[in-house]
Design an enzyme around this catalytic site. Structure first.
Site, PDB file in Angstrom:
ATOM      1  N   ALA A 113     -18.777 -52.131  -1.424  1.00  0.00           N
ATOM      2  CA  ALA A 113     -18.853 -53.382  -0.662  1.00  0.00           C
ATOM      3  C   ALA A 113     -17.465 -53.774  -0.178  1.00  0.00           C
ATOM      4  O   ALA A 113     -17.287 -54.185   0.973  1.00  0.00           O
ATOM      5  CB  ALA A 113     -19.458 -54.491  -1.515  1.00  0.00           C
ATOM      6  N   ILE A 167     -25.133 -50.814  -2.985  1.00  0.00           N
ATOM      7  CA  ILE A 167     -23.859 -51.327  -2.468  1.00  0.00           C
ATOM      8  C   ILE A 167     -23.286 -52.258  -3.530  1.00  0.00           C
ATOM      9  O   ILE A 167     -23.533 -53.457  -3.520  1.00  0.00           O
ATOM     10  CB  ILE A 167     -24.041 -52.050  -1.115  1.00  0.00           C
ATOM     11  CG1 ILE A 167     -24.629 -51.087  -0.071  1.00  0.00           C
ATOM     12  CG2 ILE A 167     -22.699 -52.583  -0.614  1.00  0.00           C
ATOM     13  CD1 ILE A 167     -24.877 -51.702   1.291  1.00  0.00           C
ATOM     14  N   HIS A 168     -22.558 -51.684  -4.469  1.00  0.00           N
ATOM     15  CA  HIS A 168     -21.937 -52.467  -5.538  1.00  0.00           C
ATOM     16  C   HIS A 168     -20.510 -52.836  -5.132  1.00  0.00           C
ATOM     17  O   HIS A 168     -20.117 -52.649  -3.985  1.00  0.00           O
ATOM     18  CB  HIS A 168     -21.999 -51.717  -6.874  1.00  0.00           C
ATOM     19  CG  HIS A 168     -21.275 -50.404  -6.859  1.00  0.00           C
ATOM     20  ND1 HIS A 168     -19.957 -50.291  -7.218  1.00  0.00           N
ATOM     21  CD2 HIS A 168     -21.677 -49.154  -6.502  1.00  0.00           C
ATOM     22  CE1 HIS A 168     -19.580 -49.017  -7.093  1.00  0.00           C
ATOM     23  NE2 HIS A 168     -20.609 -48.313  -6.654  1.00  0.00           N
ATOM     24  N   ALA A 169     -19.721 -53.345  -6.052  1.00  0.00           N
ATOM     25  CA  ALA A 169     -18.412 -53.938  -5.739  1.00  0.00           C
ATOM     26  C   ALA A 169     -17.467 -53.025  -4.960  1.00  0.00           C
ATOM     27  O   ALA A 169     -16.901 -53.431  -3.945  1.00  0.00           O
ATOM     28  CB  ALA A 169     -17.740 -54.416  -7.020  1.00  0.00           C
ATOM     29  N   THR A 176     -26.165 -46.442  -7.211  1.00  0.00           N
ATOM     30  CA  THR A 176     -25.797 -47.808  -7.593  1.00  0.00           C
ATOM     31  C   THR A 176     -25.918 -48.804  -6.442  1.00  0.00           C
ATOM     32  O   THR A 176     -25.569 -49.973  -6.602  1.00  0.00           O
ATOM     33  CB  THR A 176     -24.352 -47.842  -8.125  1.00  0.00           C
ATOM     34  OG1 THR A 176     -23.498 -47.251  -7.150  1.00  0.00           O
ATOM     35  CG2 THR A 176     -24.244 -47.086  -9.435  1.00  0.00           C
TER      36      THR A 176
END
Length: 87
Positions: free
Chosen positions: A19, A14-16, A12
């Site tokens: 991050a 660097i998603h929420a 996925t």
């Protein structure tokens, strides 16, 4: 100044969630820390900046730190990247 290159392997990118963890890790240090991707550099202490890059799987990024605790900051960020399966 210290810097390190990372190859993002997480499906996925660097998603929420990762991050947020990277921003939290970077924020523990006084050094200026940047995340460079595709010629754009953002403050790694800014969740909006990190998310705006849209770093996906297979991306190559560079994280740079400048300041008194730059080496410690990079070591902690590298640990977070590895622990979260990002790189």
């Amino acid at each position: 100044m210290a810097s390190k290159d990372f190859h993002i392997v997480a499906e996925t990118g660097i998603h929420a969630r990762p991050a947020t963890l990277l921003v939290q890790t970077a924020s523990k240090f006084a050094s200026d820390i940047t995340l460079d991707y595709k010629g754009k550099a953002v403050n790694l202490k800014s969740i909006m900046g990190v998310m705006s890059l849209g770093v996906g799987q297979g991306a190559d990024v560079t994280i740079s730190a400048e300041g008194a605790d730059a080496d410690d900051a990079l070591a902690a960020i590298e640990e977070t990247m590895t622990k979260e399966g990002l790189a």
